[in-house]
Design an enzyme around this catalytic site. Sequence first.
Site, short mmCIF file in Angstrom:
data_model
loop_
_atom_site.label_atom_id
_atom_site.label_comp_id
_atom_site.label_asym_id
_atom_site.label_seq_id
_atom_site.Cartn_x
_atom_site.Cartn_y
_atom_site.Cartn_z
N GLU A 197 23.74 27.88 -19.98
CA GLU A 197 22.45 28.43 -19.59
C GLU A 197 22.66 29.60 -18.65
O GLU A 197 23.70 29.69 -17.98
CB GLU A 197 21.61 27.37 -18.85
CG GLU A 197 21.04 26.30 -19.75
CD GLU A 197 20.32 25.21 -18.98
OE1 GLU A 197 20.51 25.12 -17.74
OE2 GLU A 197 19.59 24.43 -19.61
N ARG A 255 14.02 7.44 -13.43
CA ARG A 255 14.29 6.36 -12.47
C ARG A 255 13.52 6.67 -11.18
O ARG A 255 12.97 7.74 -11.03
CB ARG A 255 15.78 6.32 -12.16
CG ARG A 255 16.25 7.63 -11.56
CD ARG A 255 17.63 7.60 -10.96
NE ARG A 255 17.86 8.80 -10.19
CZ ARG A 255 18.38 9.93 -10.65
NH1 ARG A 255 18.76 10.03 -11.91
NH2 ARG A 255 18.52 10.97 -9.87
#
Lengths: 169, 169, 509, 509
Positions: D208, D300
């Site tokens: 990226e 989470r």
Amino acid sequence: MEFVFESGERRTTVQIERRGGGFEVRVDGRIHTVEARPGDDGCLDLVVDGRAVRAWVARDGDRRFIKAGPNPAVTLTRSTGAGERPAAGRSPRGPARLEAAMHGRVTVVATRVGARVGKGETLVVLEAMKMEIRVTAPFDGTIAAIDCRVGEIIERGRVLATVTPLAVA
Amino acid sequence: MEFVFESGERRTTVQIERRGGGFEVRVDGRIHTVEARPGDDGCLDLVVDGRAVRAWVARDGDRRFIKAGPNPAVTLTRSTGAGERPAAGRSPRGPARLEAAMHGRVTVVATRVGARVGKGETLVVLEAMKMEIRVTAPFDGTIAAIDCRVGEIIERGRVLATVTPLAVA
Amino acid sequence: MSRLAARPIRRVLVANRGEIAVRVMRACEEADLEAVLAASEIDATGFAARTAPELVVLGPAPPSESYLNSKRILAAARERRCDAIHPGYGFLAENPGFAAAVADAGLIFIGPPPGAMAMMGDKIAARQAMEQAGVPVLPGVTGRAGVDLAAARRAAGRLGFPLLIKAAAGGGGRGIRIVRQAGELEAALAAARRESEGAFGDGRVMLERFIEEARHIEVQVLADHEGNCIHLGERECSIQRRFQKIVEEAPSPFVTAALRQRLGETAVAAARACGYVNAGTVEFLVAPDGTFYFLEMNARIQVEHPVTEAVTGIDLVRAQLAIAGGGPLPASQDEIVMRGHAIECRITAEDPARDFAPCAGKVGQVVWPTGPGIRVDAGIESGDTIGVHYDSLIAKLIAHGPDRMTAVRRLDRALGSVVVLGVETIVPYLQAVLRHPLFRAGQATTAFVAREMAGWPPPGETLPDEALVAAAVAEVLGSSGGGPVSGRASAGTGPDPWDRSDRFRVGGS
Amino acid sequence: MSRLAARPIRRVLVANRGEIAVRVMRACEEADLEAVLAASEIDATGFAARTAPELVVLGPAPPSESYLNSKRILAAARERRCDAIHPGYGFLAENPGFAAAVADAGLIFIGPPPGAMAMMGDKIAARQAMEQAGVPVLPGVTGRAGVDLAAARRAAGRLGFPLLIKAAAGGGGRGIRIVRQAGELEAALAAARRESEGAFGDGRVMLERFIEEARHIEVQVLADHEGNCIHLGERECSIQRRFQKIVEEAPSPFVTAALRQRLGETAVAAARACGYVNAGTVEFLVAPDGTFYFLEMNARIQVEHPVTEAVTGIDLVRAQLAIAGGGPLPASQDEIVMRGHAIECRITAEDPARDFAPCAGKVGQVVWPTGPGIRVDAGIESGDTIGVHYDSLIAKLIAHGPDRMTAVRRLDRALGSVVVLGVETIVPYLQAVLRHPLFRAGQATTAFVAREMAGWPPPGETLPDEALVAAAVAEVLGSSGGGPVSGRASAGTGPDPWDRSDRFRVGGS
């Protein structure tokens, strides 16, 4: 070994024996398997029946401050085992030694040696932290001794005065 | 008495003498009047030049963990005073003893006694808490000793290997 | 006068001790103000002194020679070039003479103007002013010269029983008596007057109707020098022993939104009526039917201020500093929103099993609780000494949670993890309060402690086995030669020049 | 499947350790659920175990035999009759296979459905799904099979430098390389693939564009089983060392109200695109001009969740329990309001002066800070042992205040009063971060640590005199016979059956 601990009216006998690296402790017939690992500063890590519990224990003469796990802190008196101590006001057969219920300053001594006093009469006044505590005669009697004076700072448990019951005076 | 404490590159000499119930302490020419009241568990209550400071001190061999008042915690090494300790990699005149920079497990021993190694070459790898630390040769040299093996748990400061510089080998 | 007082503050003398001194010093630091702690000799090495950026010693331990000695406090402020004094609570915090003396010395008193303080400090004058301002007061009798026996008998005939006798200059629960029948009136009146004379040098008392099962609900207000005044909702403080609060919460489980608005507006009206500036609290008695009556106004920061801070997000001590320096209120009335529920417990060094006798002495290990929603404002740490000169509050424990039951459970658990070794505290008693079904249901009134807690500790209650196991193990390990058991007894093994009980004797005799 | 999972929970197995295990157990208690802690042997006498209402031992210390051993965890849940498992963070928290196995065993996994977790766990798949959902992603190249050298060279020609190579299965900063020029590409690609293969058993990487001076800003979301999804504002976590966060705050000093709304809406879109349920976090990289790019979604509860709890008043772990039990979201989007400013510091047992080498061993005295606005979520207490098997986080310190500067000052002061005797921690380093002018100005980016903190500690910095005085006094007092100095060295004076480093050796060899 056997220890007797008192808390208010409650009196409990605890038996403890070394077993392997730990202890077997009996409380009121209940048997606990205990591992103990002393830490610093009164800290005592225990495993009681497989359950990890951090306890703290501090001593002050016969008194023991105990905080074990999330249980409320308790103050126990380790009994010397030689029978019950006579509690003031309960058994007026012998003289009563009146102890200071708190650390504080004596602000009033309202009696003198030899004086006749009635049950409930204020003999000494203690002050600490904006609070007053009145030390009163546990029964009708005579002042046998005065062991404090006005202005004096006294420790908790210190004997302030001794009263002899009328019956044996 | 005089003590030398090191922290990284910093090295400070502290002179301390008893004065009355307390101490006079000199640090870099600054004189401090100190009262000290040791508590439990590493706690040390000081009054430094009239200012109350709570300090904590713990020892681990030569190392001292110090937390004094709101100052950042520091780890000092108490120098034995017999001159500077040779730092690995700085003075390749004698053999270098390579110490573990952390408590951990040896995962790799990449060399053997007698091997020629180049500066920066990885000799031993330690692992702890998801981190790896590579112990590398501080200079071109020869492995004089290996004092650890794969899988072993080692304490911080433990000597892992000794390298002799090529010049004197 | 208030315009003169309102100028930026640079350096604050904190003339108090314990947790509130620490609280104020922290607020100063966060407001970028310098702070100097003015402490008694005995406190000069205590927790507050250790956290102080700078310290000045006022004098020996007795309050008359330190925290109540306005001359020494003013001298300390001048010597240390302070431009403002924060009095905390208690001691000189609500003494109009001191507030005026501070202003006369050219310093800023961080609190209300002396005039407002004087009016609210005299319960009789305050009651009259409130009646004039349309603030409801309890049916009762008063008078500039107090109430004598004849007047009291007349009032009893009109009001009926039970009645409450209150000291005009009262505070701290002294000079208060409940009279339930005519035969008790004369003795109670005499006792209240004697106690009031002794405590405040002012024997005047007043009589009011006593409301059974009432709630003690108070409203926090903030007023600036420009005449703006807001309220920050209520705190309920019905759990009191000997008229002293031990558990406080915000919001009150009793107060509806409509009642909250009426209480708030009334509190603002009360503050305006006496020209109040800075943080203050208007106390109300709320009857079971929701009618409420002005009790008194506390012209200071209160012990229980953290529960309001938790639910409103407003830092009240910071607001005190800002207002005293001429700054604005931290929020407008519309911006005050209560979020969640907060409960405070006062942890005092007293033995709840022996009629709350104060416990003094050196403490061993102290461990305060941690975790989400837990705030501890402490006045001591491990190894400190609790002396006999000051009150017995050693810390405040505050739990904040999304709802009342979460706050109760957090607080209960946090209390269970408090360690203060070497002195009794009321922690076990507080846990019993929090676990009581009436408290859990939000139905505890001012009658709760006397009626529900009288039998504490329950006579048949057994000691936890774990405590007895720990005691026995400690005896065994301790008896085998200087083992792990420590605390008070092990601390002193000889004369120690630093022993604070020695110092205490010097200061106290 | 999600409909099946949504049924009331009664008893939760907490399959984690340290501070998050304590956090989850407390939330269970507050939600009136039973909790059973599943701990490794070495943790069975640690802080979390001591606070556990019930304990089950999973196995020896190595994670593969305890916290990563799904069979043992499921067996423990069955044995203790739990109906739900909370995985905490780390270990098996984002393992779709484990989540599916929990559901297959008829238990509730307190977290997202395995499908959403699997999609977000694969960075390449997640990136493609986000592009399809209209969520902006960084210019880059990917592909189901990862990027090879030829593809990487083509991409570099198109995107320019600097570039970032990332592991497809990444996390914890492993498998990441920054490439600043073409010559570094081949070696960096090989290193990242090797590291990724070693850490995750998956050598696929992606490329990226690397944004200089970017901000790491993440948005907390909550989604229920009925398809409702809200966001709780952002956290900024730009202060990272080795790609691991050490200071986190909410709100971000960079984010405007308009940007907050766009970030929040995008995060909700991202969560909806993968069928997300329960608490999750969408991470974005925000460029200096305010354009933002999806980085990844953390499926989470996160380490830094307390700063969001502080500013929103929402208990996120409690919300996890409620949602997993089929309950509603704790608030609607309109009810989410940020109040004040909160900052968290992660206190790890690492030596910042020696490249953050982890420090293990027995700690002596531990004292956590107290006071207004301070929250401590701790994983250890005095006398505990920090082992080598798990990560080095020992506590989180969170400060909440009315404004950012108050929070910074509170946190700095609280850090200064932390005592963890016997091991180095990063506390002094954290204080240096908080005192840095760029951080104070709210201008620290992801480049901050590498550029501004590289020279820490400053070479000329002298030691505080008070520390040297304490050291010298301790030598004098300690040398006169077993004095007051204690800590690690004094703890062991002989073989001790309870010594945890012994236990550790048993477990670890």
